[in-house]
Motif scaffolding. Structure first.
Motif, PDB file in Angstrom:
ATOM      1  N   UNK A 204       0.820  -1.211   0.000  1.00 20.46           N
ATOM      2  CA  UNK A 204       0.000   0.000   0.000  1.00 20.46           C
ATOM      3  C   UNK A 204       0.859   1.267   0.000  1.00 20.46           C
ATOM      4  N   UNK A 205       0.304   2.322  -0.640  1.00 22.02           N
ATOM      5  CA  UNK A 205       0.995   3.618  -0.746  1.00 22.02           C
ATOM      6  C   UNK A 205       1.483   4.130   0.609  1.00 22.02           C
ATOM      7  N   UNK A 206       0.635   3.929   1.611  1.00 23.63           N
ATOM      8  CA  UNK A 206       0.946   4.427   2.958  1.00 23.63           C
ATOM      9  C   UNK A 206       2.226   3.773   3.504  1.00 23.63           C
ATOM     10  N   UNK A 207       2.369   2.469   3.220  1.00 18.89           N
ATOM     11  CA  UNK A 207       3.554   1.729   3.662  1.00 18.89           C
ATOM     12  C   UNK A 207       4.801   2.224   2.919  1.00 18.89           C
ATOM     13  N   UNK A 208       4.625   2.482   1.614  1.00 16.95           N
ATOM     14  CA  UNK A 208       5.759   2.973   0.823  1.00 16.95           C
ATOM     15  C   UNK A 208       6.223   4.339   1.321  1.00 16.95           C
ATOM     16  N   UNK A 209       5.238   5.206   1.672  1.00 17.89           N
ATOM     17  CA  UNK A 209       5.582   6.543   2.193  1.00 17.89           C
ATOM     18  C   UNK A 209       6.332   6.412   3.515  1.00 17.89           C
ATOM     19  N   UNK A 210       5.882   5.498   4.378  1.00 20.37           N
ATOM     20  CA  UNK A 210       6.536   5.280   5.661  1.00 20.37           C
ATOM     21  C   UNK A 210       7.977   4.796   5.435  1.00 20.37           C
ATOM     22  N   UNK A 211       8.131   3.844   4.504  1.00 18.32           N
ATOM     23  CA  UNK A 211       9.461   3.283   4.218  1.00 18.32           C
ATOM     24  C   UNK A 211      10.389   4.377   3.679  1.00 18.32           C
ATOM     25  N   UNK A 212       9.871   5.218   2.795  1.00 15.03           N
ATOM     26  CA  UNK A 212      10.673   6.305   2.220  1.00 15.03           C
ATOM     27  C   UNK A 212      11.077   7.295   3.314  1.00 15.03           C
TER      28      UNK A 212
END
Ligand SMILES: NC(=O)c1ccc[n+]([C@@H]2O[C@H](COP(=O)([O-])OP(=O)(O)OC[C@H]3O[C@@H](n4cnc5c(N)ncnc54)[C@H](O)[C@@H]3O)[C@@H](O)[C@H]2O)c1
Length: 255
Positions: A204-212
């Motif tokens: 999910x986009x939210x997870x990618x944003x957190x990882x970034x």
């Protein structure tokens, strides 16, 4: 063609960093043994390499079994004449969503140490034996982690990666006189590999944003970033580089 005619073994080549490295190394002229406990994933990697015009073969290998690792190295010498580069990359996460360190079990500890540390020990051992039997010279690249350099929260996993970092330095020192180099890449968070995959489909986009957001530069790490760093360490460009732990982490450990 920075790895022209080099014979390479990559463990964990069925996914993520291992697959990206198999593709890049083969594109740079290497012949690659794609070793993985998931023989079907290794075969898919070989198909991709072959489609790109490269040379690779799939090899079933559980890095916790010494004879499997020895056989993966033997597959390189048998099929490609020698071994030039051993990339000990296979590894597993200890992350259990919602869980904490004190809930970890003996089985968790055994799984992580056996795959992450013993597997790298076997890979280094059989690569060094082969390099010495060939008359010296050779390159080992290990996959550590930033979690082995700083406290990251995944406690046992971090300890296994710290052990890999020290294996790397120890082998580098002990084997330097035989012209065997040993370095490690230490990746930051890679949300797009199968490492912490939850469910099917893209994360999910939210997870990618957190990882970034974990990286000071605001970019999450990719398997291709790691493959590029591993290529440098594997190639003659790094002929005077040994015992190095190279973070591929957007500045995480520099913070
Ligand atoms: N993804 C991350 O956030 C991250 C961060 C730091 C370090 N790393 C390290 O990078 C390396 C590669 O991870 P990835 O993100 O590409 O993960 P991944 O799960 O996509 O790939 C790992 C591969 O290793 C294989 N494997 C697992 N157990 C094995 C065994 N016993 N024998 C042989 N192969 C085995 C898997 O089948 C898989 O193909 C690992 O060592 C991991 O610890 C990953």
């Amino acid at each position: 063609m920075r790895l022209a005619d080099k014979s390479v073994v990559i463990t964990g080549a069925g996914s993520g960093v291992g697959r990206a490295s198999a593709l890049l190394f083969a594109a740079e002229g290497a012949r690659v043994v794609c070793a993985d406990v998931r023989a079907d994933w290794a075969a898919e990697t070989v198909e991709l390499v072959t489609k790109n015009g490269g040379t690779a073969l799939a090899h079933h290998c559980d890095v916790t079994v010494e004879s499997d690792v020895e056989a993966a190295v033997a597959a390189a010498t048998r099929n490609f004449g020698r071994l030039d580069v051993m990339f000990n990359n296979a590894g597993v996460t200890g992350l259990k969503p919602g869980s904490t360190f004190e809930l970890d079990t003996t089985e968790d500890f055994e799984r992580l140490t056996t795959i992450n540390v013993r597997g790298v020990f076997y890979g280094c051992k059989h690569a060094v034996r082969t390099f010495k039997a060939q008359g010296g010279g050779g390159v080992i690249v290990n996959t550590g982690s930033i979690a082995g350099m700083v406290g990251f929260g995944s406690v046992i996993y971090g300890a296994t990666k710290a052990a890999i970092n020290q294996l790397t330095r120890g082998v580098a020192i002990e084997c330097a006189a035989d012209d065997i180099r040993c370095n490690a890449i230490c990746p930051g968070t890679m949300p797009l590999t199968n490492f912490i995959r939850v469910g099917d489909g893209p994360p999910p986009e939210e997870y990618l944003r957190m990882a970034a957001g974990l990286q000071p530069n605001g970019r999450y790490v990719t398997a291709e970033d790691c493959a590029a760093a591993a290529l440098f360490l594997a190639s003659d460009d790094a002929r005077n580089v040994t015992g190095v732990l190279l973070p591929v982490d957007g500045g995480y450990v520099a913070r």
